[in-house]
Design an enzyme around this catalytic site. Structure first.
Site, short mmCIF file in Angstrom:
data_model
loop_
_atom_site.label_atom_id
_atom_site.label_comp_id
_atom_site.label_asym_id
_atom_site.label_seq_id
_atom_site.Cartn_x
_atom_site.Cartn_y
_atom_site.Cartn_z
N SER A 27 -34.95 -42.18 4.28
CA SER A 27 -34.17 -43.33 4.75
C SER A 27 -32.72 -42.91 4.93
O SER A 27 -32.36 -41.76 4.65
CB SER A 27 -34.23 -44.45 3.73
OG SER A 27 -33.37 -44.14 2.64
N LYS A 28 -31.91 -43.85 5.35
CA LYS A 28 -30.53 -43.48 5.64
C LYS A 28 -29.75 -43.10 4.38
O LYS A 28 -28.71 -42.46 4.47
CB LYS A 28 -29.81 -44.56 6.45
CG LYS A 28 -29.77 -45.93 5.86
CD LYS A 28 -28.96 -46.81 6.82
CE LYS A 28 -28.61 -48.16 6.25
NZ LYS A 28 -29.76 -49.07 6.19
N ARG A 29 -30.30 -43.42 3.22
CA ARG A 29 -29.66 -42.96 1.98
C ARG A 29 -29.78 -41.43 1.83
O ARG A 29 -29.02 -40.81 1.12
CB ARG A 29 -30.32 -43.61 0.76
CG ARG A 29 -29.83 -45.02 0.48
CD ARG A 29 -30.40 -45.53 -0.83
NE ARG A 29 -31.86 -45.55 -0.84
CZ ARG A 29 -32.60 -46.50 -0.28
NH1 ARG A 29 -32.01 -47.52 0.29
NH2 ARG A 29 -33.91 -46.45 -0.32
N ASP A 30 -30.76 -40.84 2.51
CA ASP A 30 -30.99 -39.40 2.38
C ASP A 30 -30.17 -38.58 3.38
O ASP A 30 -30.14 -37.36 3.30
CB ASP A 30 -32.48 -39.08 2.59
CG ASP A 30 -33.35 -39.77 1.56
OD1 ASP A 30 -33.08 -39.58 0.37
OD2 ASP A 30 -34.27 -40.52 1.96
N GLY A 31 -29.54 -39.25 4.34
CA GLY A 31 -28.79 -38.53 5.37
C GLY A 31 -29.00 -39.24 6.69
O GLY A 31 -29.51 -40.36 6.72
#
Ligand code: GLU
Length: 478
Positions: A241-245
């Site tokens: 997800s966008k938390r990962d990059g």
């Protein structure tokens, strides 16, 4: 003549779409060669396109192109709040950027609502669906599909045999009490009308497929083949997800990744050609792609690999394209303007080109060629400049360089060696400090090539400053 058969005949329902030309399904009987592949990408636009969704589009595209089939787009835009014209524009822009060209006009699901409702009414008339006010909030009756209670099984092209016991299957809503068709109905009816032969989508849809199969059967339509693609996960095995990059295609584009590199990289998320090839230009991917080699286990996102892949495509960029984009970026950063010597810019670009793996790296690699107040890497200063004897060595080298009759790589090399005097064995004691002095960095292109490109004036000024830093009479910030 290829043998032709009626692909789908659905009698008794007039196909009337509310808006034209958005819904472009114009016929009830689609005739086509029996071998012809028709796949579709059916996104629900939300304003940003997640890499997982576009990976689905890429796999469909590769499958269609490899089989000489058709790749279609259906915009599942029934959620009018999220599917704004802007969200739809972003979707097509991203597809175009990645070179995902499609055949036939896109179908807009929202334009086919009356068709979906008619299909539901027809199912009621045939006893396969019914109206119910259960759970409806006083708005009217919902339409539920009567789910047969036998086991459902199918052979997934990727996951193999999958089954669900009949006693776990419940009737489900196909038209809400406010009259809006539900995803399951719209998705299946549109796939039938578009003559889709292979439904290739994310494995979050496996559960839906059990219901969809029963809908196809109730509608008397041949079943397409189903293939459910593995999830994309992070290093912990959780959905990426966008938390990962970066997670949206637009982010990769805006960062400066090349579309062909992202395309190649995403093609390998859950698929491989069966040998050790990774860098595979598009034609190679089309020729090699095969659903049988799509893995069923989750695919791990690896940004380092993407960066490497991008470097391969950067190296392949025609020089004129590289130059044009590089100059645009140097100008935007204020490093180059109309007054900058064009031959100098050219020489710098040639020198650093092979080191630019991703566009934003260009600036760090180029900054000290165009500015005197370039940043200094504090660790490199400590390790290479702030050492006894370095200041004197730099002074000696500067004198040697000032007197050179020819400013060439070999002359620069020779002069450095003679500045070392008796310490010939240890060229590093001077090479490293010189590099830090003239560039502020610990690494970079070959030293003598770099000095040659920088030119005498810059090099002499910087050696003088480096000597003062080394002597402790000047401090530099990063
Ligand atoms: N709109 C659905 C999605 O984006 C479509 C799924 C499908 O491909 O059938 O998940």
């Amino acid at each position: 003549m290829p043998s032709r058969r009626p692909f789908f005949v659905f009698v008794g329902i007039a196909l009337v779409c509310e808006e034209q030309p958005a819904c472009t399904i114009g016929v009830l009987t689609v005739e086509q060669p029996s071998s012809s592949v028709r796949v579709r990408f059916a996104p629900s636009p939300t304003g940003q396109v997640h890499i997982g969704n576009i990976r689905t589009a890429i796999f469909n595209w590769l499958f269609a192109r490899g089989h000489g089939g058709k790749f279609l787009v259906r915009v599942e835009d029934t959620d009018r709040e999220r599917s704004t014209p802007e969200a739809i524009r972003v979707l097509f822009e991203v597809m175009e950027w990645l070179g995902l060209d499609f055949d036939e006009d896109p179908v807009y699901q929202s334009a086919c609502v009356s068709r979906h409702k008619q299909v539901a009414e027809d199912l009621i008339a045939r006893g396969l669906a019914y109206k119910s006010d259960k759970g409806a909030s006083g708005m009217g009756e919902a339409i539920l599909f009567r789910m047969p209670k036998e086991d459902v099984r199918f052979t997934d092209l990727i996951k193999g045999e999958i089954a669900k016991p009949g006693d776990s299957l419940q009737d489900f809503v196909i038209v809400r009490s406010d009259g809006t068709p539900v995803f399951h109905l719209a998705n299946v009816v549109d796939d039938i009308d578009m003559g889709i032969t292979h439904v290739i989508r994310g494995d979050d849809h496996v559960e839906n497929t059990f219901r969809h199969i029963r809908l196809y059967q109730a509608l008397g339509a041949p079943l397409p083949q189903f293939g459910h693609l593995p999830m994309i996960v992070n290093h912990q095995g959780k959905p990426y997800s966008k938390r990962d990059g970066a997670a949206f295609v637009g982010e990769f584009r805006d960062t400066g990744y090349l579309p062909d590199a992202l395309f190649n990289f995403l093609s390998l998320l859950g698929w491989n050609p069966g040998d050790d090839r990774e860098y595979m230009p598009r034609e190679e991917l089309v020729a090699a792609f095969d659903l049988a080699r799509v893995q069923s286990s989750p695919a791990q996102m690896d940004l380092k690999k993407l960066s490497w892949m991008n470097g391969c495509y950067m190296a392949d960029l025609p020089i004129a394209l590289f130059r044009e984009e590089a100059i645009r970026r140097l100008q935007a950063e204020g490093l180059v303007d109309a007054a900058t010597d064009a031959a100098y810019v050219e020489a710098v670009l040639e020198l650093i080109r092979s080191r630019v793996k991703v566009w934003p790296e260009l600036i760090e690699l180029a900054v000290y060629f165009f500015r005197e107040d370039y940043p200094f890497d504090a660790k490199a200063v400590r390790k290479r400049l702030l050492k006894p004897g370095v200041s004197e060595l730099l002074d000696r080298l500067r004198e040697g360089y000032a007197g050179l009759s020819e400013w060439s790589e070999s002359a620069l090399d020779e002069a450095l060696r003679s500045a070392l005097g008796a310490d010939q064995e240890n060229a590093g004691t001077l090479i490293h400090p010189v590099r830090v002095a003239v560039s502020g960095q610990a690494g970079g292109p070959g030293l003598f090539e770099m000095l040659q490109v920088l030119g005498r004036d810059r090099v002499l000024t910087r050696l003088e400053r480096g000597s003062r830093i080394a002597a402790g009479t000047l401090t530099v910030g990063e």
